[in-house]
Design an enzyme around this catalytic site. Structure first.
Site, short mmCIF file in Angstrom:
data_model
loop_
_atom_site.label_atom_id
_atom_site.label_comp_id
_atom_site.label_asym_id
_atom_site.label_seq_id
_atom_site.Cartn_x
_atom_site.Cartn_y
_atom_site.Cartn_z
N GLY A 102 21.24 28.05 -36.79
CA GLY A 102 21.18 29.51 -36.63
C GLY A 102 20.72 30.23 -37.89
O GLY A 102 20.13 31.31 -37.80
N ASN A 132 18.38 21.94 -36.75
CA ASN A 132 18.91 20.57 -36.71
C ASN A 132 19.93 20.33 -35.61
O ASN A 132 20.71 19.38 -35.68
CB ASN A 132 19.52 20.24 -38.08
CG ASN A 132 20.71 21.13 -38.39
OD1 ASN A 132 20.70 22.30 -38.04
ND2 ASN A 132 21.72 20.58 -39.03
N GLU A 133 19.93 21.19 -34.59
CA GLU A 133 20.91 21.09 -33.52
C GLU A 133 21.03 19.67 -32.96
O GLU A 133 22.13 19.19 -32.68
CB GLU A 133 20.59 22.07 -32.39
CG GLU A 133 21.00 23.52 -32.64
CD GLU A 133 20.03 24.27 -33.54
OE1 GLU A 133 19.08 23.66 -34.07
OE2 GLU A 133 20.23 25.48 -33.72
N LEU A 164 25.38 29.08 -36.68
CA LEU A 164 26.47 29.51 -35.81
C LEU A 164 27.79 28.89 -36.24
O LEU A 164 27.84 27.70 -36.59
CB LEU A 164 26.16 29.13 -34.35
CG LEU A 164 24.85 29.69 -33.78
CD1 LEU A 164 24.73 29.34 -32.30
CD2 LEU A 164 24.73 31.19 -34.00
#
Lengths: 248, 248, 248
Positions: free
Chosen positions: C99, C123-124, C54
């Site tokens: 994303g 990996n957010e 994203l």
């Protein structure tokens, strides 16, 4: 010893016909009600084939009543086998596509002859049909979502070594040691107290069993509407002709 | 460093008695409320044993009130540990059957001494009892449905190398390196921002935690009715006598 | 051949901006409605990167309306891709965090260039943010609960060989053979009759798709309230500055 042996013997390929399924369910019911029987080993008396799955002739050009009766018998067999309180061991001594694979998946433990010519899998998609949701649920419980998704979409028949790698079968042994190994595994499982083992099994399998029980009539209607389609009838007839040619 | 160390020290085998469980829960609550504490390493001060699981004397010949209090304490411990917002690492330096295995399964990461004499598993079925559904849910979340089904039915105690192969523990290290490794793993987990890590953990574990919360009283009733059975009392007494003999 | 090729080409790193996502969804819709198109291979025209996920600039200092529109576009892309009736193959020729990983996870099959410098993962958590529940559901369906839990909590980016070991990608091939392999895999999947394969895919993915459809507005609100927090804005700005410095 408290262990029954069921040997599928319906040549040429142990198709799961209405008659076969009815007998299978009755046998399971009798064993279930026999307190002396604590476990059952399921294998085949036909060389090279465990079971070829649902009998396609039962799905071709028959009446709605017949389809209904047939599908109810398929459900009944699975509900009895997957929900059996006995220890169930599949000694897979030949290929086992579609419904034959379901029988194996529904047991507690799967031992397969390590012959790479023998294959196993839910290959319905290859025939243009779709495995019912409870075939899928049973499969996912054994191999997990990812492997089930790919295998079902591709209608894969996995040679024994691959089936073992995927977890579809628990163990491979040389064909001549299959029954000996099945007996040893059965003895290991029967060493446990029945009551605790049975309650544990129910705890593990109840959600999936309940799902069919809650949607049984819907599942029959779904089967009938699917199998009645001309396109499906056509592809089943084509498949049967191919099988006949292959035999001759 | 923000890391607490909990060393189980209740010889001879770190049984999870009512008193032990109550203290364990209170300690977890205190650490949880201590903003300076971000992680906890759980290990044993007793040689060769991590925890032998629920204290069977709490389940034998006691009153309904006692059973209720005991079972609520077991639930409480699990709700706190599985739902902890801290990073929890189990440094498994000995055998860990039944409730001891549950403690390990409830942590974020499991490191086990690679001694094949140490074993771990939910072996309730071996004693003629059934692991509660939330033990099972925790187990399935770690090893998947297939391995859980077989292991629970057989009441398997897996030697460390097998436990590692099955995914029941994440890592094996030589016993003398266990604490060093646990500290290194903890540092790796604490490198992440707490808030995001905590919300992620909640997202992963909420469904299973909520299931016990929704059925807590039912689960207590179920335990009482089970443990009150004469057949179960008999098999627990038998098991205790066996343990006593083994000790002497 | 009935196979479309989508090459992400939005340098420098194929960020999933609002514009990119909108075009992606429209392209998928067009292909879906084109009866001649049965499969799509998704890859990148940008060296070393499949998609960086994203676009963070869409989440920084924008209006509520913008956040709403952006998040709806993210949902829309996933609903179309994960629910596509076409065969979808990801040819992952570069790194694929967050994303970008979701795009790959949503395909039917993942082939990755075996370069250990390329990594993939959700990996957010590393950025202090939390992957939405449907990112998590998609991930769990591919790698199972245990691996997803650890990987999401640690915000792991797995180098290609590790991603393969974990089942996050299905296959590794030398980068120069990636497209050839993708075409071969596609041919294998297209050998199946479309209708049965599509119904099977729907059966496997419907539960997870329905979950977002049932909570879509809630999920948008959740995103907005999260992204509007000053602490989150701060950590996103910090991350963007780090990215800018790294580039120069």
């Amino acid at each position: 010893t408290g262990v029954a042996m069921m040997k599928f013997k319906s040549p040429p390929v142990n198709s799961l016909s209405l008659e076969f399924l009815t007998e299978f369910s009755i046998s399971l019911e009798k064993l279930e009600n026999n307190r002396a029987c604590r476990g059952v080993i399921i294998t085949s008396a036909v060389p090279k084939i465990f079971s070829s799955g649902l009998d396609i002739t039962e799905m071709c050009g028959k009446s709605m009543e017949h389809y209904t009766e047939f599908w109810r018998a398929v459900q009944e067999m699975w509900l009895r086998l997957y929900g059996s309180s006995m220890v169930t061991v599949a000694a897979i001594n030949g290929s086992s596509p579609a419904g034959g694979c379901l029988v194996a998946l529904s047991c507690d433990y799967r031992i397969m002859a390590e012959n790479p010519k023998f294959s196993i899998g839910l290959n319905e998609a290859q025939l243009g049909i779709v495995a019912p949701f409870w075939f899928k649920d049973t499969f996912v419980n054994v191999v997990g979502h990812r492997i089930a998704e790919r295998s079902l979409q591709l209608g894969s028949l996995h040679p024994a070594p691959e089936a073992h790698r995927l977890g579809l079968v628990d163990e491979l042994v040389p064909e001549e040691k299959l029954m000996e190994k099945a007996a040893a595994v059965m003895a290991q499982w029967l060493a446990l107290p029945d009551h605790a083992r049975q309650l544990t099994k129910t705890m593990m399998r109840k959600a999936v069993l309940d799902r069919l029980l809650a949607h049984r009539e819907e599942d029959i209607k779904n089967f009938i509407s699917f199998v009645s389609k001309e396109s499906i009838q056509k592809s089943l007839r084509k498949y049967m002709e191919m099988l006949k040619k292959r035999k001759s």
